[in-house]
Design a protein around this motif. Structure first.
Motif, PDB file in Angstrom:
ATOM      1  N   LEU A 158       0.814  -1.213   0.000  1.00  0.00           N
ATOM      2  CA  LEU A 158       0.000   0.000   0.000  1.00  0.00           C
ATOM      3  C   LEU A 158       0.850   1.267   0.000  1.00  0.00           C
ATOM      4  CD1 LEU A 158      -2.722  -0.917   2.657  1.00  0.00           C
ATOM      5  CD2 LEU A 158      -3.107  -0.582   0.219  1.00  0.00           C
ATOM      6  N   ASP A 208      -6.246   7.456  -4.476  1.00  0.00           N
ATOM      7  CA  ASP A 208      -6.939   6.173  -4.401  1.00  0.00           C
ATOM      8  C   ASP A 208      -6.057   5.102  -5.044  1.00  0.00           C
ATOM      9  OD1 ASP A 208      -8.606   3.962  -4.785  1.00  0.00           O
ATOM     10  OD2 ASP A 208     -10.393   5.209  -4.893  1.00  0.00           O
ATOM     11  N   GLU A 209      -5.438   4.226  -4.207  1.00  0.00           N
ATOM     12  CA  GLU A 209      -4.542   3.214  -4.754  1.00  0.00           C
ATOM     13  C   GLU A 209      -5.276   2.260  -5.697  1.00  0.00           C
ATOM     14  OE1 GLU A 209      -4.671   3.832  -1.515  1.00  0.00           O
ATOM     15  OE2 GLU A 209      -2.666   4.195  -0.710  1.00  0.00           O
ATOM     16  N   ALA A 210      -6.554   1.968  -5.375  1.00  0.00           N
ATOM     17  CA  ALA A 210      -7.312   1.054  -6.234  1.00  0.00           C
ATOM     18  C   ALA A 210      -7.501   1.656  -7.623  1.00  0.00           C
ATOM     19  CB  ALA A 210      -8.669   0.750  -5.595  1.00  0.00           C
ATOM     20  N   MET A 243      -4.238   1.306  -9.480  1.00  0.00           N
ATOM     21  CA  MET A 243      -4.071  -0.056  -9.971  1.00  0.00           C
ATOM     22  C   MET A 243      -4.930  -0.305 -11.204  1.00  0.00           C
ATOM     23  SD  MET A 243      -1.767  -1.390  -8.126  1.00  0.00           S
ATOM     24  CE  MET A 243      -1.946  -3.120  -8.593  1.00  0.00           C
ATOM     25  N   ALA A 244      -6.156   0.223 -11.191  1.00  0.00           N
ATOM     26  CA  ALA A 244      -7.042   0.066 -12.351  1.00  0.00           C
ATOM     27  C   ALA A 244      -6.467   0.773 -13.575  1.00  0.00           C
ATOM     28  CB  ALA A 244      -8.431   0.613 -12.026  1.00  0.00           C
ATOM     29  N   HIS A 288     -14.585   3.446 -11.956  1.00  0.00           N
ATOM     30  CA  HIS A 288     -14.084   3.267 -10.600  1.00  0.00           C
ATOM     31  C   HIS A 288     -14.861   4.131  -9.609  1.00  0.00           C
ATOM     32  CE1 HIS A 288     -11.166   1.971  -7.638  1.00  0.00           C
ATOM     33  NE2 HIS A 288     -11.134   3.226  -7.191  1.00  0.00           N
ATOM     34  N   SER A 318     -18.063   2.485  -8.813  1.00  0.00           N
ATOM     35  CA  SER A 318     -17.928   1.329  -7.925  1.00  0.00           C
ATOM     36  C   SER A 318     -17.753   1.737  -6.475  1.00  0.00           C
ATOM     37  CB  SER A 318     -16.734   0.475  -8.365  1.00  0.00           C
ATOM     38  OG  SER A 318     -15.507   1.149  -8.097  1.00  0.00           O
ATOM     39  N   ARG A 319     -17.354   3.007  -6.251  1.00  0.00           N
ATOM     40  CA  ARG A 319     -17.162   3.476  -4.880  1.00  0.00           C
ATOM     41  C   ARG A 319     -18.470   3.912  -4.231  1.00  0.00           C
ATOM     42  NH1 ARG A 319     -12.006   7.018  -6.095  1.00  0.00           N
ATOM     43  NH2 ARG A 319     -13.565   8.647  -6.309  1.00  0.00           N
TER      44      ARG A 319
END
Length: 686
Positions: free
Chosen positions: A600, A611-613, A616-617, A681, A684-685
């Protein structure tokens, strides 16, 4: 004899006096910001010449900027030492190469490339199938680093892989191939680049004893400034010049070591005393520049590292630094413009005020705010004042005019030239090159007219001599305007009032400098920025970055006052756990310990700045896109660009275009797909 004043030594404090008088052994001077190191070393040379210990013409003072060399020559001249040489290390090396190359090789020294960028672009296109400006710029810097560090293309892969060096997503093997292709293309052109100058000079000394003997007999006494900025090649060249003799003094500040990206290594300064037998060490810590309050903040930013180097104030107490957390970058720029106006109304000249930022991309918003507020400003670039095309043209035209009218009036010559060049007294409203040209000519005009006021019966031929000398010293004029500058470019300068802006996570420390040793260098960079201020310091940051919340820099922890954000406290005893080789949390700066935390890049209870997610996306999308088009991933977007996208979370093409590294072509090719990833993304949040 009592009552006799020593004009050279009496001007020095006890530590500076040690620098000037310790002449029997090599000397290391550890000199903090504002401690008078230039005074100490110029008085050292003057004292040694007066005492017959140094021969003025055999003395070489080495600096790392032309401006610093000019300042040193000017100070030595004021002390009556005019024949000593003060040069940049590249200038001294180039002179030796040009003079001795025919003796060693029977031919003239090759011409020096004025710009390596086109050759690097050609090498990048052949190896990586891309010559994107940002990529070529990064590769150009990496080539310079490799040569300064004496790392060949053959050794690069192993070293880069072991140290984790990354260049815009290119693999170490790809970068090595670019380096090799660049060297081949450069050799075919019959030219050398800036870094080759030092390598060639070192080769002359190491491989040609007769040449080395003549060079060493010419220069026998050395003073080397800014030694924390020397690279492996520079350290090697200086060692070859000195050749084990005692007449060497190196000066530097480990807390101002901020150029590792160029191959600089502070360990050459800190290890000099151990490397050179019988070397003495003197520390200069009495600061004559800043108030105690500013020094308190500057020392605090360093986090208590090595208290032996903590700066001690000599000036009386002054205003406390102020810290400002505002909602947006626009609010921050407006607040700085208002602050500058108030400082000027309080009697501080525009030229004694500065705005310092981490990267050049921050400048436009402050330029716009200052223009709206009617605040005059000048953007400090990397090009030397007397090397600018308009300044060179001005000196040529003015010199010719003076030759034809040797008894002419200097102000009339100046105004006639300005009229013919289209200059007007009103600054252009546009930014960019037009504004820079106006600023250069305005600064030259101000410098000439101010000097004219000091002169009685000053004629044109005297003017040419004066102007030529100023140019040779690189003694640039100071415009009556606020200076806008990066923190790096501000090193070596000082102002009465300084606004340090954008001091938030992601900018300070910079998003790509989250691990050691880069993280500590970012800390030192902020220390350098703070110590540019003599009397007044304003620190600010925006709490919003695009659509994301931004935290103030971890380096301000414990410093900020009313109105500033609270810092996340370190959790538990993290500092005691883990090894020094562990990665640091991108939020609080403390060490990470578990694999999950390292993945992380932060502790689970520390707030993320992006936002790390989403990142990554975006990386997944980039890889898929690159595979579909059979191109390297960085051709789509570099890592730095993806991080900027993840932080800003743009929702429109216009917002994408505002980000560094994204132009119209990128938006046309990848923009819609990138925006869709972000939109999906976000959905999805919810």
């Amino acid at each position: 004899m009592e009552g006799v004043t020593d004009v050279i030594l009496d001007a020095l404090d006890p530590e500076q006096r040690q620098v000037a008088t310790l002449l029997d052994a090599p000397l290391v001077v550890l000199a903090g910001a504002g401690t008078g190191k230039t005074r100490a070393i110029t008085h050292r040379v003057a004292h040694a010449v007066r005492e017959g210990r140094y021969e003025a013409g055999a003395t070489l003072a080495v600096t790392f900027t032309t401006r610093a060399a000019g300042e040193m020559r000017g100070r030595l001249a004021q002390l009556g030492v005019r024949s000593a040489q003060a040069r940049t290390i590249h200038s001294a090396a180039l002179r030796q190469c040009q003079y001795f190359w025919p003796t060693a090789f029977g031919s003239d020294f090759p011409p020096v490339l004025s710009n390596s960028f086109p050759l690097v672009a050609r090498a990048a296109a052949s190896v990586l199938r891309s010559s994107e400006t940002a990529l070529v710029r990064d590769l150009d810097s990496e080539i310079s680093w490799s040569k300064s560090s004496n790392v060949t293309a053959e050794r690069y892969v192993e070293l880069a892989s072991a140290s984790g060096r990354e260049v815009s997503g290119a693999t170490p093997a790809q970068v090595a191939a670019v380096i090799a292709a660049y060297e081949k293309t450069k050799a075919a052109s019959g030219q050398v680049d800036f870094s080759d100058i030092l390598l060639c000079a070192a080769s002359l000394l190491a491989e040609h004893p007769a040449v080395a003997e003549r060079i060493r007999s010419t220069y026998r006494h050395f003073v080397v400034d800014e030694y924390q900025d020397v690279s492996a090649v520079q350290h090697r060249l200086i060692s070859l010049w000195v050749d084990g003799r005692d007449d060497i003094c190196v000066v530097g500040d480990p807390h101002q070591a901020i150029h590792s990206f160029a191959g600089a290594r502070a360990d050459f300064l800190l290890g000099f005393a151990a490397e050179v037998d019988s070397a003495s060490v003197v520390r200069l810590v009495r600061n004559y520049r800043s108030t105690p309050e500013i020094l308190g903040a500057s020392n605090h930013v360093l986090g208590g590292r090595d208290p032996r180097f903590a700066l001690r104030a000599t000036k009386p107490a002054g205003a406390a630094p102020t810290f400002h957390a505002v909602r947006s970058e626009a609010d921050e720029a407006a607040g700085v413009a208002e602050w500058l106006t108030l400082q000027h109304a309080d009697g501080i000249a525009w030229s004694e005020l500065a705005v310092l930022y981490r990267i050049n991309a921050q400048a436009p918003s402050f330029e716009a705010a200052l223009s709206d507020a009617g605040v005059p400003y000048s953007v400090r670039g990397t090009e030397k004042f007397y090397d600018r095309a308009e300044v060179r043209q001005a000196i040529t035209v003015l010199s010719r005019a003076a030759q034809s009218e040797p008894d002419g009036s200097v102000p009339e010559l100046m105004e006639s030239f300005l009229a013919s060049s289209g200059w007007t007294s009103e600054a252009p409203t546009s930014m960019g090159r037009q504004r820079e040209r106006w600023e250069s000519l305005n600064a030259l005009r101000t410098m000439v007219l101010e000097e004219d006021k000091k002169r009685a019966n000053w004629q044109a031929d005297d003017f040419v001599v004066w102007l030529t000398e100023r140019a040779s010293w690189q003694s640039a004029p100071v415009a009556d305007a606020v200076t806008l500058s990066t923190m790096h470019a501000a090193k070596g300068l000082e102002w009465d009032g300084v606004a340090v802006v954008g001091v938030r996570e992601g900018l300070m420390p910079f998003v790509l400098c989250q691990e050691e040793p880069a993280l500590s260098e970012e800390r030192r960079l902020l220390h350098v920025a703070f110590t540019r201020a003599r009397a007044r310091l304003r620190v600010s940051w925006a709490t919003a970055n695009g659509n994301r919340t931004a935290n103030r820099s971890r380096f301000l922890m414990g410093l900020t006052t009313q109105g500033a954000q609270a810092a996340p406290a370190p959790a538990g005893n993290r500092r005691q756990r883990g090894s020094l080789r562990s990665r640091a949390c991108t939020v609080c700066g403390e060490q990470l310990h578990s694999a999950a935390e390292r993945k992380l890049s932060r502790h689970s209870d520390c707030e993320s700045t992006y936002d790390e997610a989403l990142l990554m996306a975006l990386k997944k999308w980039r890889k898929e896109t690159a595979d579909e088009n059979s191109v390297p991933a960085f051709v789509v977007f570099t890592d730095a660009t993806l991080l900027a996208v993840a932080e800003a979370e743009p929702s429109t093409r216009q917002e994408l275009l505002k980000l560094s590294g994204i132009g119209t072509v990128k938006v046309e090719r990848y923009g819609q797909a990138c925006l869709q990833v972000i939109a999906d993304h976000k959905a999805s949040r919810t």
